[in-house]
Design a protein around this motif. Structure first.
Motif, PDB file in Angstrom:
ATOM      1  N   ALA A 233       0.570   1.703   5.595  1.00 15.65           N
ATOM      2  CA  ALA A 233       1.217   1.938   4.304  1.00 15.65           C
ATOM      3  C   ALA A 233       2.703   1.639   4.429  1.00 15.65           C
ATOM      4  CB  ALA A 233       0.999   3.370   3.840  1.00 15.65           C
ATOM      5  N   SER A 234       3.294   1.192   3.329  1.00 16.50           N
ATOM      6  CA  SER A 234       4.733   0.916   3.306  1.00 16.50           C
ATOM      7  C   SER A 234       5.463   1.784   2.287  1.00 16.50           C
ATOM      8  CB  SER A 234       4.985  -0.555   2.962  1.00 16.50           C
ATOM      9  OG  SER A 234       4.413  -0.869   1.690  1.00 16.50           O
ATOM     10  N   ASP A 235       4.720   2.301   1.303  1.00 13.50           N
ATOM     11  CA  ASP A 235       5.327   3.016   0.186  1.00 13.50           C
ATOM     12  C   ASP A 235       4.816   4.456   0.102  1.00 13.50           C
ATOM     13  OD1 ASP A 235       5.861   0.266  -0.253  1.00 13.50           O
ATOM     14  OD2 ASP A 235       6.118   0.628  -2.387  1.00 13.50           O
ATOM     15  N   ILE A 236       5.653   5.318  -0.443  1.00 22.56           N
ATOM     16  CA  ILE A 236       5.275   6.694  -0.710  1.00 22.56           C
ATOM     17  C   ILE A 236       5.368   6.937  -2.216  1.00 22.56           C
ATOM     18  CG2 ILE A 236       5.893   9.121  -0.377  1.00 22.56           C
ATOM     19  CD1 ILE A 236       4.616   7.814   2.068  1.00 22.56           C
ATOM     20  N   VAL A 237       4.364   7.618  -2.728  1.00 23.54           N
ATOM     21  CA  VAL A 237       4.316   8.009  -4.138  1.00 23.54           C
ATOM     22  C   VAL A 237       4.371   9.529  -4.171  1.00 23.54           C
ATOM     23  CG1 VAL A 237       2.966   7.934  -6.260  1.00 23.54           C
ATOM     24  CG2 VAL A 237       2.908   5.985  -4.677  1.00 23.54           C
ATOM     25  N   THR A 238       5.434  10.068  -4.762  1.00 24.24           N
ATOM     26  CA  THR A 238       5.585  11.516  -4.771  1.00 24.24           C
ATOM     27  C   THR A 238       6.542  11.911  -5.889  1.00 24.24           C
ATOM     28  OG1 THR A 238       6.004  13.441  -3.353  1.00 24.24           O
ATOM     29  CG2 THR A 238       7.492  11.573  -3.087  1.00 24.24           C
TER      30      THR A 238
ATOM     31  N   ILE B  93       0.841  -1.194   0.000  1.00 29.50           N
ATOM     32  CA  ILE B  93       0.000   0.000   0.000  1.00 29.50           C
ATOM     33  C   ILE B  93       0.879   1.249   0.000  1.00 29.50           C
ATOM     34  CG2 ILE B  93      -1.661   1.366   1.317  1.00 29.50           C
ATOM     35  CD1 ILE B  93      -2.978  -1.207   2.174  1.00 29.50           C
ATOM     36  N   GLY B  94       0.625   2.107  -0.983  1.00 31.77           N
ATOM     37  CA  GLY B  94       1.340   3.362  -1.084  1.00 31.77           C
ATOM     38  C   GLY B  94       0.402   4.534  -0.866  1.00 31.77           C
ATOM     39  N   LEU B  95       0.985   5.688  -0.569  1.00 31.44           N
ATOM     40  CA  LEU B  95       0.195   6.883  -0.322  1.00 31.44           C
ATOM     41  C   LEU B  95       0.835   8.094  -0.981  1.00 31.44           C
ATOM     42  CD1 LEU B  95      -0.878   6.953   3.451  1.00 31.44           C
ATOM     43  CD2 LEU B  95      -2.377   6.766   1.467  1.00 31.44           C
ATOM     44  N   VAL B  96      -0.008   8.975  -1.513  1.00 28.73           N
ATOM     45  CA  VAL B  96       0.391  10.336  -1.833  1.00 28.73           C
ATOM     46  C   VAL B  96       0.023  11.176  -0.611  1.00 28.73           C
ATOM     47  CG1 VAL B  96      -0.023  12.341  -3.302  1.00 28.73           C
ATOM     48  CG2 VAL B  96       0.053  10.052  -4.308  1.00 28.73           C
ATOM     49  N   LEU B  97       0.980  11.873  -0.049  1.00 25.41           N
ATOM     50  CA  LEU B  97       0.740  12.668   1.152  1.00 25.41           C
ATOM     51  C   LEU B  97       0.686  14.153   0.824  1.00 25.41           C
ATOM     52  CD1 LEU B  97       3.165  10.834   3.617  1.00 25.41           C
ATOM     53  CD2 LEU B  97       0.675  10.660   3.544  1.00 25.41           C
ATOM     54  N   PRO B  98      -0.019  14.951   1.626  1.00 22.95           N
ATOM     55  CA  PRO B  98      -0.072  16.390   1.370  1.00 22.95           C
ATOM     56  C   PRO B  98       1.278  17.057   1.576  1.00 22.95           C
ATOM     57  CG  PRO B  98      -1.138  15.862   3.462  1.00 22.95           C
ATOM     58  CD  PRO B  98      -0.864  14.561   2.770  1.00 22.95           C
TER      59      PRO B  98
ATOM     60  N   PRO C 129       3.561  -1.635  -5.777  1.00 18.14           N
ATOM     61  CA  PRO C 129       2.832  -0.613  -5.025  1.00 18.14           C
ATOM     62  C   PRO C 129       1.423  -0.383  -5.571  1.00 18.14           C
ATOM     63  CG  PRO C 129       4.461   0.399  -6.458  1.00 18.14           C
ATOM     64  CD  PRO C 129       4.660  -1.079  -6.580  1.00 18.14           C
ATOM     65  N   MET C 130       0.494  -0.197  -4.668  1.00 22.39           N
ATOM     66  CA  MET C 130      -0.906   0.082  -4.997  1.00 22.39           C
ATOM     67  C   MET C 130      -1.361   1.224  -4.095  1.00 22.39           C
ATOM     68  SD  MET C 130      -4.212  -2.362  -4.227  1.00 22.39           S
ATOM     69  CE  MET C 130      -3.948  -3.502  -5.576  1.00 22.39           C
ATOM     70  N   ARG C 131      -1.800   2.302  -4.688  1.00 23.74           N
ATOM     71  CA  ARG C 131      -2.236   3.416  -3.844  1.00 23.74           C
ATOM     72  C   ARG C 131      -3.709   3.707  -4.050  1.00 23.74           C
ATOM     73  NH1 ARG C 131      -3.241   8.464  -5.928  1.00 23.74           N
ATOM     74  NH2 ARG C 131      -2.280   9.127  -7.886  1.00 23.74           N
ATOM     75  N   PRO C 132      -4.411   4.150  -2.987  1.00 20.81           N
ATOM     76  CA  PRO C 132      -5.776   4.627  -3.194  1.00 20.81           C
ATOM     77  C   PRO C 132      -5.706   5.893  -4.040  1.00 20.81           C
ATOM     78  CG  PRO C 132      -5.023   5.175  -0.977  1.00 20.81           C
ATOM     79  CD  PRO C 132      -3.974   4.307  -1.584  1.00 20.81           C
ATOM     80  N   ASP C 133      -6.494   5.913  -5.101  1.00 20.52           N
ATOM     81  CA  ASP C 133      -6.500   7.083  -5.971  1.00 20.52           C
ATOM     82  C   ASP C 133      -7.608   8.018  -5.505  1.00 20.52           C
ATOM     83  OD1 ASP C 133      -5.554   8.660  -8.006  1.00 20.52           O
ATOM     84  OD2 ASP C 133      -6.343   7.445  -9.624  1.00 20.52           O
ATOM     85  N   HIS C 134      -8.182   8.775  -6.402  1.00 23.38           N
ATOM     86  CA  HIS C 134      -9.105   9.856  -6.050  1.00 23.38           C
ATOM     87  C   HIS C 134     -10.171   9.393  -5.061  1.00 23.38           C
ATOM     88  CE1 HIS C 134      -8.098  11.053 -10.442  1.00 23.38           C
ATOM     89  NE2 HIS C 134      -7.084  11.306  -9.621  1.00 23.38           N
ATOM     90  N   VAL C 135     -10.355  10.205  -4.047  1.00 28.87           N
ATOM     91  CA  VAL C 135     -11.346   9.911  -3.007  1.00 28.87           C
ATOM     92  C   VAL C 135     -12.213  11.146  -2.784  1.00 28.87           C
ATOM     93  CG1 VAL C 135      -9.906   8.225  -1.815  1.00 28.87           C
ATOM     94  CG2 VAL C 135      -9.744  10.641  -1.185  1.00 28.87           C
ATOM     95  N   PRO C 136     -13.439  10.954  -2.310  1.00 34.07           N
ATOM     96  CA  PRO C 136     -14.259  12.115  -1.934  1.00 34.07           C
ATOM     97  C   PRO C 136     -13.654  12.859  -0.748  1.00 34.07           C
ATOM     98  CG  PRO C 136     -15.619  10.146  -2.248  1.00 34.07           C
ATOM     99  CD  PRO C 136     -14.194   9.692  -2.208  1.00 34.07           C
ATOM    100  N   THR C 137     -13.968  14.139  -0.664  1.00 34.13           N
ATOM    101  CA  THR C 137     -13.551  14.960   0.467  1.00 34.13           C
ATOM    102  C   THR C 137     -14.590  14.842   1.572  1.00 34.13           C
ATOM    103  OG1 THR C 137     -12.372  16.507  -0.954  1.00 34.13           O
ATOM    104  CG2 THR C 137     -12.995  17.287   1.232  1.00 34.13           C
ATOM    105  N   LEU C 138     -14.152  14.412   2.741  1.00 35.70           N
ATOM    106  CA  LEU C 138     -15.057  14.193   3.864  1.00 35.70           C
ATOM    107  C   LEU C 138     -15.278  15.483   4.649  1.00 35.70           C
ATOM    108  CD1 LEU C 138     -14.069  11.280   3.124  1.00 35.70           C
ATOM    109  CD2 LEU C 138     -14.354  10.727   5.542  1.00 35.70           C
ATOM    110  N   GLU C 139     -16.376  15.510   5.391  1.00 39.54           N
ATOM    111  CA  GLU C 139     -16.691  16.640   6.267  1.00 39.54           C
ATOM    112  C   GLU C 139     -15.534  16.870   7.247  1.00 39.54           C
ATOM    113  OE1 GLU C 139     -18.914  19.805   7.813  1.00 39.54           O
ATOM    114  OE2 GLU C 139     -19.152  18.614   5.976  1.00 39.54           O
TER     115      GLU C 139
END
Length: 323
Positions: free
Chosen positions: A24-29, A4-9, A281-291
Motif C-alpha cells: 500500500a502507498s496511501d492511507i485513508v483516515t 492502493i490505499g488502506l483504512v487501518l485500525p 487512490p483505490m482501497r479495498p472496501d468491506h471484507v469478510p471477517t476471517l477466522e
C-alpha cells in the motif's frame, strides 16, 4: 496504475509498517466524527501532525473519509449556514495540511445500513448483509417523511457554498453513494442512488473539484454494469477515489463477499480503471471477517483486507501484462 490505499485500525508504527509491507502507498483516515464537537472546525495542527506521522512512515494521507456533514445541512434545516461555514473552514485546514481528497456522503438520519453483521460466506467467514423488507419494518427517523427533492435542494446549496473554497484549497470533493442505494428508507429520501443522479450532482456545479467516490459495491447494488460506469465517470475526469468491493445480490437483498467470490467481474473492473488512466487512490472496501480476527468492526477485518490487497495486486499485474 491505481495507488492502493488502506483504512487501518490505528495509525501505530506496526500497522503503518504493515501497510507498506503489503504494497500500500496511501492511507485513508480522518480525525474522527467527534473532532470539533461533530459540527465544529477541524484543527489545522491536528491535521498536520497526523499527516506528518503518516508521511514519516513512508505513506501518503490522500483521502479523508470522512469529515462529517450535519443533518441540518443535508436537510436544509435552520442552523445549516453555521455548520457550512465551519465545514468550509475545516476544508481550508485540510488543504493547508496537504490532504487532497475528501470522501463525503449525503445520507441523512440513517448512514451505512445493514441488517446482519454475521452472515456466513465462504468458509464461514462473517460478512455484512442487507435485507430491505426487514429494514422497512423499523420506525421513521425523527425527521419523519423526507422527499428526495428536499435533499437535492440542500445539496445544491451546500455544493455552491463549498466548491469555491475547495478550489482555492486544492481539495477534491468525492461524493460516496448511498449504501444501500434505495429510496426511501423508513421515510427518509436518498438521492445518491443511480448513475444518473451522480451525473446530476456533477452537473449541479461544474468544477474540477466536484466529483465522485466510485464505490463498486454500491454501484453494483444498483444493478448496473460496473466497468461501463467506471469508464463513464472516468472519461469525464470525475472519478477521484475508488472503493474496490464485491458482493452478491442487489440493493434490496445483498451480502458482502470476498473480492474473488462475488457477482462483479473484478478483472474487467480493473481493466476499466487502467483504460481511463486512473492513478488515484483505490482501497479495498468491506471484507469478510476471517477466522482468528475480531468482528468488532464488521467489514473492516485487517486479515480480510490483507487478502484483498493481495488479490488487487494480482489483478493489476494481470492487466498490465495483457495490455
Amino acid at each position: 496504475m491505481p495507488r492502493i490505499g488502506l483504512v487501518l485500525p490505528n495509525l501505530e508504527e506496526g500497522t503503518l509498517k504493515l501497510a507498506r509491507q503489503i504494497g500500500a502507498s496511501d492511507i485513508v483516515t480522518s480525525l474522527g466524527a467527534n473532532e470539533g464537537g461533530g459540527v465544529g472546525v477541524w484543527d489545522f495542527q491536528k491535521l498536520l501532525v497526523q499527516q506528518r506521522k503518516i508521511a514519516d512512515a513512508g505513506l501518503f494521507w490522500s483521502v479523508i473519509e470522512s469529515m462529517p456533514i450535519t443533518d441540518r445541512v443535508k436537510l436544509g434545516l435552520a442552523g445549516r449556514d453555521e455548520d457550512i461555514e465551519n465545514w468550509r473552514q475545516s476544508l481550508r485546514h485540510v488543504g493547508a495540511a496537504g490532504i487532497p481528497i475528501i470522501c463525503y456522503n449525503w445520507m441523512a438520519a440513517f448512514g451505512w445500513l445493514r441488517t446482519s453483521f454475521t452472515t456466513r460466506v465462504r468458509g464461514d467467514a462473517l460478512a455484512t448483509s442487507y435485507n430491505h423488507e426487514q429494514m422497512q419494518r423499523g420506525p421513521m427517523s425523527v425527521y419523519g417523511a423526507v422527499p428526495e427533492e428536499q435533499l437535492w435542494d440542500a445539496l445544491e446549496y451546500f455544493i455552491r457554498a463549498v466548491v469555491p473554497v475547495a478550489e482555492e484549497a486544492g481539495v477534491q470533493l468525492a461524493m460516496h453513494p448511498d449504501d444501500p442505494p434505495l429510496s426511501p428508507i423508513r421515510g427518509m429520501g436518498r438521492i445518491m442512488t443511480s448513475p444518473a443522479n451522480f451525473q446530476r450532482l456533477i452537473d449541479l456545479v461544474p468544477s474540477p473539484v466536484n466529483g465522485i467516490t466510485f464505490c463498486q459495491g454500491c454501484f453494483a447494488e444498483m444493478g448496473i454494469d460496473v466497468p461501463t460506469e467506471i469508464r463513464r465517470f472516468g472519461s469525464q475526469g470525475k472519478l477521484f477515489f475508488s472503493h474496490f468491493r464485491n458482493l452478491r445480490g442487489l440493493a434490496a437483498d445483498f451480502s458482502e463477499a470476498f473480492h474473488d467470490d462475488g457477482d462483479t467481474d473484478m478483472f474487467a473492473a480493473m481493466q476499466a480503471y487502467y483504460d481511463i488512466g486512473f492513478t488515484g487512490p483505490m482501497r479495498p472496501d468491506h471484507v469478510p471477517t476471517l477466522e482468528g480476527d475480531t468482528n468488532a468492526r464488521p467489514g473492516y477485518s485487517l486479515w480480510g483486507r490483507l487478502f484483498a490487497v493481495g488479490y488487487m495486486k494480482g489483478l493489476m499485474e494481470a492487466v498490465e501484462k495483457t495490455r
